[in-house]
Write an enzyme that holds these catalytic residues in place. Structure first.
Site, PDB file in Angstrom:
ATOM      1  N   HIS A 191       0.888  -1.158  -0.269  1.00  9.79           N
ATOM      2  CA  HIS A 191       0.016   0.055  -0.091  1.00  9.79           C
ATOM      3  C   HIS A 191       1.032   1.100  -0.052  1.00  9.79           C
ATOM      4  O   HIS A 191       0.405   2.337  -0.621  1.00  9.79           O
ATOM      5  CB  HIS A 191      -0.916   0.061   1.296  1.00  9.79           C
ATOM      6  CG  HIS A 191      -2.059  -1.135   1.140  1.00  9.79           C
ATOM      7  ND1 HIS A 191      -1.967  -2.218   1.581  1.00  9.79           N
ATOM      8  CD2 HIS A 191      -3.353  -1.126   0.354  1.00  9.79           C
ATOM      9  CE1 HIS A 191      -3.156  -2.854   1.340  1.00  9.79           C
ATOM     10  NE2 HIS A 191      -3.678  -2.166   0.522  1.00  9.79           N
ATOM     11  N   ASP A 214     -10.957  -2.558   1.899  1.00  6.74           N
ATOM     12  CA  ASP A 214     -10.177  -2.857   3.235  1.00  6.74           C
ATOM     13  C   ASP A 214      -9.855  -1.689   4.031  1.00  6.74           C
ATOM     14  O   ASP A 214      -9.429  -1.773   5.023  1.00  6.74           O
ATOM     15  CB  ASP A 214      -9.085  -3.838   3.014  1.00  6.74           C
ATOM     16  CG  ASP A 214      -8.203  -3.514   1.953  1.00  6.74           C
ATOM     17  OD1 ASP A 214      -7.886  -2.078   1.920  1.00  6.74           O
ATOM     18  OD2 ASP A 214      -7.698  -4.372   1.142  1.00  6.74           O
ATOM     19  N   ASP A 274     -20.555   0.294  -8.608  1.00  7.87           N
ATOM     20  CA  ASP A 274     -19.424  -0.144  -9.498  1.00  7.87           C
ATOM     21  C   ASP A 274     -18.396   0.910 -10.019  1.00  7.87           C
ATOM     22  O   ASP A 274     -18.955   2.113 -10.357  1.00  7.87           O
ATOM     23  CB  ASP A 274     -20.139  -1.021 -10.825  1.00  7.87           C
ATOM     24  CG  ASP A 274     -19.281  -1.277 -11.868  1.00  7.87           C
ATOM     25  OD1 ASP A 274     -18.296  -2.242 -11.710  1.00  7.87           O
ATOM     26  OD2 ASP A 274     -19.318  -0.518 -13.036  1.00  7.87           O
ATOM     27  N   ALA A 275     -17.239   0.675 -10.108  1.00  6.15           N
ATOM     28  CA  ALA A 275     -16.401   1.827 -10.436  1.00  6.15           C
ATOM     29  C   ALA A 275     -16.446   2.467 -11.798  1.00  6.15           C
ATOM     30  O   ALA A 275     -16.532   3.602 -12.101  1.00  6.15           O
ATOM     31  CB  ALA A 275     -14.778   1.407 -10.154  1.00  6.15           C
ATOM     32  N   ASP A 323      -7.046   0.612  -6.724  1.00  3.32           N
ATOM     33  CA  ASP A 323      -6.704  -0.578  -5.854  1.00  3.32           C
ATOM     34  C   ASP A 323      -7.729  -1.709  -6.131  1.00  3.32           C
ATOM     35  O   ASP A 323      -8.584  -2.021  -5.347  1.00  3.32           O
ATOM     36  CB  ASP A 323      -6.644  -0.082  -4.574  1.00  3.32           C
ATOM     37  CG  ASP A 323      -6.017  -1.344  -3.596  1.00  3.32           C
ATOM     38  OD1 ASP A 323      -5.457  -2.011  -4.026  1.00  3.32           O
ATOM     39  OD2 ASP A 323      -6.266  -1.271  -2.301  1.00  3.32           O
TER      40      ASP A 323
END
Length: 545
Positions: free
Chosen positions: A310, A332, A386-387, A405
């Site tokens: 990250h 996350d 949804d991206a 990501d």
């Protein structure tokens, strides 16, 4: 002398074959016909549930939903044709043959999900000749179920003619109408009823039970006179054994699933949940044990090395203005944690499809501690969407930094998020001088996919700097198929500067780490460069290895 054969008058039904006349039914012919078509409806619904279950479970266990669907459907349709041909030999004993086929189909189809899951759980890490054991079993079940479903058609055609003789065209129309409507019912019931309420394993076992009951009830209730006394008893015993096996499996399914989960993830499983999007498993994270996050059976986060991933993903992109940041995926919260370690961040929008996963990252003690309670920061806003669709509606020039990501582009369902169209939309939301960073999958293991991502980003009108970070912990990678490195593509309208993780304006917070020089990662990625790769688009995805 043989007399010439005179044609029958128009409209005359063909004479019945020996032993194939109208059946002695316990009900009127119209009622019998309705019962046969009802049996066709139920069997068709069960058959499609088996088909969808194989596709869904294989996509979860093996990956790439389009490939698995293609394998299952093509093998099953081929097998159905072979099954129809083989069943021609059983038409003289259609009732007994249909009863036997349905009992066997209920057993094979009902147990297919558990068998496939067991092989994946207990033999998935064998490697060698059995490295693709789950795929072999998938083809085997598709073939067996297809053969049995195909055998139903000629036998049901014979049975419906035994109820009342009619022209072949009318019988086929009635049979296929019931079959297709049943397939529609099964196709809708699986994703909207069976899967969310019962899960894949229990849903398949119950489908097998319904299949066995329907087949036995049709034969023993309507065509029992076509069977000998011994044949009736054999059919009863066979179906009782099938029902006992399926019921026993249904009773033990929770223990089975728990044991399989332990075989895959170890015994330190704390959370196992199936959201509307994916299966999520959390292991460890307490008493000093390493936290592991698995999505759809694949390790996505390891608490022992996730910071390297990250930090390398986020900090190079923050080298410049970064007041407004968009994180695509990253439910996350770990990428958000790194973003918030920079001064000057005023707003972070997170677009994550799985709202339940975000809630877990917000509330689970170990995972929320790992992400620094990022979702509790008032600057963070989460959108469950949804991206791709969200970017189409996003305002232009809205963000200084976009962090992608997302899962590796290794299955067809995710390739649209690595397409030229997707990066074109991301380019439009970037402000002047804004940066896009993309997690592009492992470099050493999948160089073609990595450099296809780079070519696709460049095709969207951005200049790129590809780089990688290696050194995943050996305790994470040994004995598994987890890649040993991570690859990234940093992009901007002008050639971006990695900046070694430090903000160009010196505005990085003291607690934001200065990432070690990434120039070695640039050189490592460059050594694997593949030239001349075409970009991946929505209509022509190019990430299959």
């Amino acid at each position: 002398m043989i007399e010439p054969h005179a044609p029958a008058p128009p409209g005359t039904a063909p004479p019945p074959r020996s032993g194939a006349g109208q059946a002695r039914l316990p009900v009127r012919p119209a009622t019998g016909r309705f019962l046969v078509l009802t049996g066709v409806f139920i069997c068709a619904a069960c058959g499609l549930v088996y088909e969808l279950e194989l596709v869904a479970l294989a996509s979860y266990l093996i990956g790439d939903s389009i490939t698995q669907a293609s394998v299952v459907l093509s093998v099953m349709v081929f097998a159905m044709g072979i099954g129809s041909l083989l069943a021609k030999r059983l038409r003289c004993r259609a009732a007994a043959g249909f009863g036997a086929v349905e009992a066997l189909l209920a057993l094979v189809g009902g147990c297919s999900a558990m068998a496939l899951y067991a092989v994946f759980a207990w033999t998935g890490d064998w490697g060698g000749a059995w490295a693709n054991g789950s795929s072999y079993l998938l083809v085997g079940f598709s073939l067996a179920i297809g053969l049995l479903i195909g055998a139903e058609v000629p036998l049901l055609m014979e049975l419906i003619q035994r109820v009342r003789r009619q022209d072949a065209g009318g019988a086929v129309a009635d049979l296929f109408a019931a079959d297709y409507v049943g397939a529609l019912a099964g196709g809708l019931a699986f994703p909207f009823l069976l899967l969310p309420l019962l899960g894949q394993l229990t849903a398949t076992l119950i489908t097998g039970t319904v299949n066995a009951i329907a087949g036995a009830a049709l034969v023993l209730g309507l065509f029992r006179q076509d069977l000998t006394r011994r044949g009736r008893w054999l059919l009863v015993v066979a179906n009782l054994l099938v029902l006992v096996l399926l019921a026993s499996a249904a009773v033990l399914v929770d223990d089975f699933e728990r044991s399989a989960r332990h075989a895959m993830y170890g015994r330190d499983v704390r959370v196992a949940m199936h959201t509307d999007v994916q299966d999520v498993v959390l292991t460890g994270g307490t008493d000093g044990s390493r936290l592991g996050l698995y999505l759809d059976g694949r390790l996505r986060v390891s608490g022992s090395d996730e910071r390297r991933y990250h930090e390398a993903l986020v900090h190079p992109a923050m080298n410049g203005r970064h007041a407004r940041v968009l994180v695509l995926g990253g439910g996350d919260g770990l990428a958000v944690r790194e973003v918030l370690r920079h001064r000057g961040v005023r707003r972070v929008d997170v677009v994550e499809l799985d709202a339940a996963f975000v809630e877990l990252a917000r509330t689970d003690p170990a995972l929320s501690a790992l992400n620094g309670h990022a979702y509790g920061d008032p600057r963070v806003r989460v959108v469950a969407a949804d991206a791709f669709g969200w970017l189409r509606r996003a305002p232009r020039d809205a963000y200084d930094v976009v962090v992608s990501d997302l899962p590796d582009p290794q299955n067809t369902s995710s390739t649209k998020l690595y397409s030229q169209e997707f990066y074109g939309l991301a380019r439009e939301v970037l402000s002047d001088g804004g940066r896009l960073v993309v997690h592009a999958g492992p470099v050493a293991a999948r160089p073609r996919a990595f450099w296809t991502v780079d070519a696709t980003v460049r095709a969207a009108g951005l200049r790129t700097v590809p780089y990688s970070v290696g050194g995943r912990d050996s305790e994470v990678t040994d004995g598994s198929r987890v890649p040993h490195d991570w690859g990234y593509v940093l992009a901007s309208r002008t050639r971006p500067d990695l900046g070694d993780g430090a903000a160009a304006d010196g505005a990085m917070a003291e607690r934001a780490p200065r990432v070690p020089s990434l120039q070695a990662g640039v050189r490592a990625a460059e050594r694997t460069r593949l030239e001349g790769l075409p970009p991946s688009t929505l209509v022509h995805p190019r990430y299959a290895d």
